[in-house]
Scaffold this active site. Structure first.
Site, PDB file in Angstrom:
ATOM      1  N   LYS A   1      -0.800  -3.904 -13.200  1.00  0.00           N
ATOM      2  CA  LYS A   1      -2.148  -5.154 -13.788  1.00  0.00           C
ATOM      3  C   LYS A   1      -1.283  -6.056 -14.786  1.00  0.00           C
ATOM      4  O   LYS A   1      -0.213  -6.276 -14.733  1.00  0.00           O
ATOM      5  CB  LYS A   1      -2.882  -4.460 -14.936  1.00  0.00           C
ATOM      6  CG  LYS A   1      -2.210  -4.122 -16.355  1.00  0.00           C
ATOM      7  CD  LYS A   1      -2.048  -5.187 -17.293  1.00  0.00           C
ATOM      8  CE  LYS A   1      -1.522  -4.132 -18.566  1.00  0.00           C
ATOM      9  NZ  LYS A   1      -0.757  -5.342 -19.587  1.00  0.00           N
TER      10      LYS A   1
ATOM     11  N   PRO B   1       7.584  -1.416 -13.348  1.00  0.00           N
ATOM     12  CA  PRO B   1       8.773  -1.772 -14.563  1.00  0.00           C
ATOM     13  C   PRO B   1       8.282  -0.951 -15.843  1.00  0.00           C
ATOM     14  O   PRO B   1       6.927  -1.213 -16.469  1.00  0.00           O
ATOM     15  CB  PRO B   1       8.854  -3.206 -14.287  1.00  0.00           C
ATOM     16  CG  PRO B   1       8.199  -4.043 -13.802  1.00  0.00           C
ATOM     17  CD  PRO B   1       7.202  -2.475 -12.956  1.00  0.00           C
ATOM     18  N   VAL B   2       9.395  -0.455 -16.545  1.00  0.00           N
ATOM     19  CA  VAL B   2       8.622   0.202 -17.647  1.00  0.00           C
ATOM     20  C   VAL B   2       8.995  -0.409 -19.169  1.00  0.00           C
ATOM     21  O   VAL B   2       9.934  -1.538 -19.358  1.00  0.00           O
ATOM     22  CB  VAL B   2       9.918   1.311 -18.578  1.00  0.00           C
ATOM     23  CG1 VAL B   2       9.402   2.341 -19.531  1.00  0.00           C
ATOM     24  CG2 VAL B   2      10.468   2.323 -16.711  1.00  0.00           C
TER      25      VAL B   2
ATOM     26  N   GLY C   1       7.141  -2.874 -19.629  1.00  0.00           N
ATOM     27  CA  GLY C   1       6.858  -4.766 -18.990  1.00  0.00           C
ATOM     28  C   GLY C   1       5.799  -5.274 -19.298  1.00  0.00           C
ATOM     29  O   GLY C   1       6.227  -6.695 -18.962  1.00  0.00           O
ATOM     30  N   GLY C   2       4.575  -4.603 -19.749  1.00  0.00           N
ATOM     31  CA  GLY C   2       3.575  -5.309 -19.876  1.00  0.00           C
ATOM     32  C   GLY C   2       2.594  -5.105 -19.040  1.00  0.00           C
ATOM     33  O   GLY C   2       1.955  -5.685 -18.789  1.00  0.00           O
TER      34      GLY C   2
ATOM     35  N   GLY D   1       2.706   0.096 -16.809  1.00  0.00           N
ATOM     36  CA  GLY D   1       3.154   1.543 -16.158  1.00  0.00           C
ATOM     37  C   GLY D   1       2.686   2.916 -16.715  1.00  0.00           C
ATOM     38  O   GLY D   1       2.500   4.009 -16.246  1.00  0.00           O
ATOM     39  N   GLY D   2       2.651   3.251 -18.527  1.00  0.00           N
ATOM     40  CA  GLY D   2       2.605   4.915 -18.732  1.00  0.00           C
ATOM     41  C   GLY D   2       1.281   5.312 -18.269  1.00  0.00           C
ATOM     42  O   GLY D   2       0.414   5.880 -18.247  1.00  0.00           O
ATOM     43  N   SER D   3       0.361   3.868 -18.620  1.00  0.00           N
ATOM     44  CA  SER D   3      -0.870   3.698 -18.117  1.00  0.00           C
ATOM     45  C   SER D   3      -1.074   4.593 -17.133  1.00  0.00           C
ATOM     46  O   SER D   3      -1.878   4.945 -16.786  1.00  0.00           O
ATOM     47  CB  SER D   3      -1.666   2.862 -19.017  1.00  0.00           C
ATOM     48  OG  SER D   3      -1.699   1.939 -20.193  1.00  0.00           O
TER      49      SER D   3
ATOM     50  N   ASP E   1      -5.493   0.677 -21.946  1.00  0.00           N
ATOM     51  CA  ASP E   1      -5.389  -0.233 -20.596  1.00  0.00           C
ATOM     52  C   ASP E   1      -5.803   0.663 -19.671  1.00  0.00           C
ATOM     53  O   ASP E   1      -5.597   0.712 -18.792  1.00  0.00           O
ATOM     54  CB  ASP E   1      -3.933  -0.393 -20.643  1.00  0.00           C
ATOM     55  CG  ASP E   1      -3.587  -2.139 -21.170  1.00  0.00           C
ATOM     56  OD1 ASP E   1      -4.587  -2.414 -21.764  1.00  0.00           O
ATOM     57  OD2 ASP E   1      -2.150  -2.224 -21.059  1.00  0.00           O
TER      58      ASP E   1
HETATM   59  C1  LIG Z   1      -1.026  -6.054 -24.709  1.00  0.00           C
HETATM   60  C2  LIG Z   1      -1.896  -4.458 -23.163  1.00  0.00           C
HETATM   61  O1  LIG Z   1      -1.340  -4.057 -22.415  1.00  0.00           O
HETATM   62  C3  LIG Z   1      -3.010  -5.804 -23.200  1.00  0.00           C
HETATM   63  O2  LIG Z   1      -4.411  -4.799 -21.569  1.00  0.00           O
HETATM   64  C4  LIG Z   1      -2.289  -3.691 -24.078  1.00  0.00           C
HETATM   65  O3  LIG Z   1      -3.830  -3.927 -25.109  1.00  0.00           O
HETATM   66  C5  LIG Z   1      -2.026  -3.323 -25.208  1.00  0.00           C
HETATM   67  O4  LIG Z   1      -2.924  -1.134 -24.543  1.00  0.00           O
HETATM   68  P1  LIG Z   1      -1.963   0.007 -24.809  1.00  0.00           P
HETATM   69  O5  LIG Z   1      -0.393  -0.081 -24.399  1.00  0.00           O
HETATM   70  O6  LIG Z   1      -2.817   0.725 -23.685  1.00  0.00           O
HETATM   71  O7  LIG Z   1      -2.496   0.012 -26.119  1.00  0.00           O
HETATM   72  P2  LIG Z   1      -2.415   1.356 -27.268  1.00  0.00           P
HETATM   73  O8  LIG Z   1      -1.515   2.722 -26.436  1.00  0.00           O
HETATM   74  O9  LIG Z   1      -3.338   1.627 -26.434  1.00  0.00           O
HETATM   75  O10 LIG Z   1      -1.536   0.797 -28.836  1.00  0.00           O
HETATM   76  C6  LIG Z   1      -0.408   0.557 -28.367  1.00  0.00           C
HETATM   77  C7  LIG Z   1      -0.609  -0.056 -29.670  1.00  0.00           C
HETATM   78  O11 LIG Z   1      -0.809  -1.685 -29.572  1.00  0.00           O
HETATM   79  C8  LIG Z   1      -2.013  -2.337 -30.285  1.00  0.00           C
HETATM   80  N1  LIG Z   1      -2.591  -3.216 -29.552  1.00  0.00           N
HETATM   81  C9  LIG Z   1      -3.267  -2.162 -28.566  1.00  0.00           C
HETATM   82  C10 LIG Z   1      -4.899  -2.441 -28.058  1.00  0.00           C
HETATM   83  C11 LIG Z   1      -5.638  -3.031 -28.601  1.00  0.00           C
HETATM   84  N2  LIG Z   1      -6.946  -3.722 -27.600  1.00  0.00           N
HETATM   85  N3  LIG Z   1      -4.816  -3.425 -30.430  1.00  0.00           N
HETATM   86  C12 LIG Z   1      -3.674  -3.506 -30.753  1.00  0.00           C
HETATM   87  O12 LIG Z   1      -3.388  -3.962 -31.618  1.00  0.00           O
HETATM   88  C13 LIG Z   1      -1.389  -1.432 -31.335  1.00  0.00           C
HETATM   89  O13 LIG Z   1      -0.201  -1.680 -32.799  1.00  0.00           O
HETATM   90  C14 LIG Z   1      -1.829   0.079 -31.165  1.00  0.00           C
HETATM   91  O14 LIG Z   1      -0.743   0.884 -31.922  1.00  0.00           O
HETATM   92  N1  LIG Z   2       4.477   7.879 -17.702  1.00  0.00           N
HETATM   93  C1  LIG Z   2       6.080   7.031 -18.653  1.00  0.00           C
HETATM   94  N2  LIG Z   2       6.296   5.445 -17.494  1.00  0.00           N
HETATM   95  C2  LIG Z   2       6.430   4.638 -18.486  1.00  0.00           C
HETATM   96  N3  LIG Z   2       6.509   4.762 -19.980  1.00  0.00           N
HETATM   97  C3  LIG Z   2       6.031   5.765 -19.845  1.00  0.00           C
HETATM   98  C4  LIG Z   2       5.401   7.100 -19.972  1.00  0.00           C
HETATM   99  N4  LIG Z   2       4.749   7.467 -21.027  1.00  0.00           N
HETATM  100  C5  LIG Z   2       5.396   7.062 -22.133  1.00  0.00           C
HETATM  101  N5  LIG Z   2       6.033   6.265 -21.591  1.00  0.00           N
HETATM  102  C6  LIG Z   2       5.980   5.446 -23.662  1.00  0.00           C
HETATM  103  O1  LIG Z   2       5.505   4.159 -22.800  1.00  0.00           O
HETATM  104  C7  LIG Z   2       7.068   3.462 -23.534  1.00  0.00           C
HETATM  105  C8  LIG Z   2       5.682   2.095 -22.835  1.00  0.00           C
HETATM  106  O2  LIG Z   2       5.521   1.970 -21.921  1.00  0.00           O
HETATM  107  P1  LIG Z   2       4.952   1.195 -20.881  1.00  0.00           P
HETATM  108  O3  LIG Z   2       5.997   1.368 -19.224  1.00  0.00           O
HETATM  109  O4  LIG Z   2       3.461   1.477 -20.239  1.00  0.00           O
HETATM  110  O5  LIG Z   2       5.250   0.172 -21.320  1.00  0.00           O
HETATM  111  P2  LIG Z   2       3.922  -1.437 -21.003  1.00  0.00           P
HETATM  112  O6  LIG Z   2       4.084  -1.274 -19.123  1.00  0.00           O
HETATM  113  O7  LIG Z   2       4.391  -2.738 -21.507  1.00  0.00           O
HETATM  114  O8  LIG Z   2       2.562  -0.875 -21.421  1.00  0.00           O
HETATM  115  P3  LIG Z   2       0.850  -1.911 -21.932  1.00  0.00           P
HETATM  116  O9  LIG Z   2       1.565  -2.433 -20.742  1.00  0.00           O
HETATM  117  O10 LIG Z   2      -0.025  -0.745 -21.242  1.00  0.00           O
HETATM  118  O11 LIG Z   2       1.142  -2.294 -22.983  1.00  0.00           O
HETATM  119  C9  LIG Z   2       8.143   3.307 -22.471  1.00  0.00           C
HETATM  120  O12 LIG Z   2       8.690   3.043 -23.378  1.00  0.00           O
HETATM  121  C10 LIG Z   2       8.148   5.229 -23.079  1.00  0.00           C
HETATM  122  O13 LIG Z   2       8.798   5.237 -23.668  1.00  0.00           O
END
Ligand SMILES: C[C@](O)(CO)[C@H](O)COP(=O)(O)OP(=O)(O)OC[C@H]1O[C@@H](n2ccc(N)nc2=O)[C@H](O)[C@@H]1O
Ligand SMILES: Nc1ncnc2c1ncn2[C@@H]1O[C@H](COP(=O)(O)OP(=O)(O)OP(=O)(O)O)[C@@H](O)[C@H]1O
Length: 301
Positions: free
Chosen positions: A12, A97-98, A100-101, A104-106, A139
């Site tokens: 996303k 990307p891991v 990366g915002g 990916g994990g979600s 997410d």
């Molecule tokens: C930055 C985004 O990726 C934008 O879509 C999301 O808001 C993050 O969503 P996410 O990675 O699924 O986050 P979660 O695993 O629910 O929360 C991880 C951490 O991000 C922060 N967090 C997340 C979502 C939110 N609305 N407020 C927050 O402050 C909190 O510190 C939380 O402990």
């Molecule tokens: N299936 C997975 N793939 C990647 N990372 C994972 C996974 N499960 C758990 N993680 C952990 O989650 C951390 C964040 O990874 P992810 O790739 O989801 O980040 P992100 O894309 O920045 O997330 P978001 O955009 O939801 O904030 C990683 O550093 C890793 O330790």
């Protein structure tokens, strides 16, 4: 019942990320406009003696293979709810990307849920799956739904948005990741002592999505986490500038970063901007992706 199920799931970009003040539970209320983009992970679920996670792809070494992996957590949550033994091998073919915002994990959490549901024949309703997704992370529900949606609350309460056409994107993948809690923490630090307004979706942005108008969408893009991501990673400003100079309509940090996102007018411009980003030396990789993309769905069963 199937013996192996593969589910495809998109990344996303947040085309608007309006962030409110920190809540008592530490989360932030959002007006989070998600758009699913065509970069995909695939999760394959196969019956096994016990829960096991494997991962392939260029960034596989950065993915945890224990029960902290969101795919494992999804399988455990579904198994517990239905009183099933979580005896499944989940293989993640990772292209998103891991850290990366780009969620990916979600994505892997949502994909594993759909795959295990099909493998085990649990027949969970869409609402039950969405409730499990929301427990796994803010997410995760959007990764299940895909397309475009407005996320309120902490981003988990979704209202679908109709999209009137295709949008072309380029993503610049940075070296290393950024921790989502650290970026929200930096947002809190930067806004300390400032009145943070209630987050609200932009009517102009929603209209641009509905009409499929790239120019109007470019003018309305916004990300309240961008100053925090730039504060933690100042070099991202160079990447944003490189993409804009190469002809992108607009550039922004994707969610919590450090991936940067470039909206472009058409497919040929996307290739040109990707080449220029790579040549600029300001990113590790550049990927072209169309939007919107379908949410988590079974591709082989
Ligand atoms: C930055 C985004 O990726 C934008 O879509 C999301 O808001 C993050 O969503 P996410 O990675 O699924 O986050 P979660 O695993 O629910 O929360 C991880 C951490 O991000 C922060 N967090 C997340 C979502 C939110 N609305 N407020 C927050 O402050 C909190 O510190 C939380 O402990
Ligand atoms: N299936 C997975 N793939 C990647 N990372 C994972 C996974 N499960 C758990 N993680 C952990 O989650 C951390 C964040 O990874 P992810 O790739 O989801 O980040 P992100 O894309 O920045 O997330 P978001 O955009 O939801 O904030 C990683 O550093 C890793 O330790």
């Amino acid at each position: 019942m199937s013996t192996a199920v593969t589910v495809r799931v998109p990344a996303k970009v947040n085309v608007q990320l309006a962030v409110g003040a920190a809540r008592p539970d530490g989360f932030h209320d959002l007006a989070n406009v998600f758009l699913a983009v065509g970069l995909y992970d695939e999760v394959t679920a196969t019956s096994a003696d016990e829960l096991r996670i494997t991962c392939s792809g260029p960034d596989a070494a950065q993915v945890p293979l224990d029960r902290s992996n969101l795919a494992a957590r999804a399988a455990l949550a579904l198994a517990e709810r239905y009183g099933i033994e979580p005896a499944v091998h989940l293989h993640i073919a990772k292209d998103i990307p891991v850290a990366g915002g780009m969620a990916g994990g979600s994505a892997d959490g949502a994909a594993a849920l759909v795959a295990c549901d099909a493998l085990w024949g649990t027949g969970a309703s869409r609402d039950e799956l969405l409730a499990i997704c929301a427990e796994l992370g803010s997410d995760v529900p959007f990764s299940l739904v895909g397309g475009a949606a407005l996320g309120t609350g902490r981003g988990e309460k979704l209202t679908p948005i109709e999209v009137g056409g295709a949008f072309h994107w380029v993503f610049a993948v940075a070296d290393g990741g950024l921790s989502t809690p650290a970026v929200y923490g930096e947002f809190d630090r930067l806004t300390a002592g400032v009145e943070v307004p209630e987050p609200a979706a932009s009517p102009a942005l929603l209209a641009a999505l509905r009409s499929g108008d790239s120019g109007a969408l470019a003018a309305a893009l916004s990300n309240d986490l961008q100053p925090a991501a730039l504060s933690l990673r100042p070099s991202l400003a160079d990447t944003l500038a490189a993409g804009t100079e190469a002809g992108a309509l607009a550039a922004l940090v994707s969610g919590s970063g450090p991936t940067t996102a470039f909206l472009v007018a058409d497919g040929p411009t996307a290739l040109k901007v990707a080449d220029a980003l790579l040549a600029s030396g300001t990113c590790r990789n550049a990927r072209v992706a169309p939007a919107p993309a379908r949410g988590a769905h079974v591709v082989t069963a």
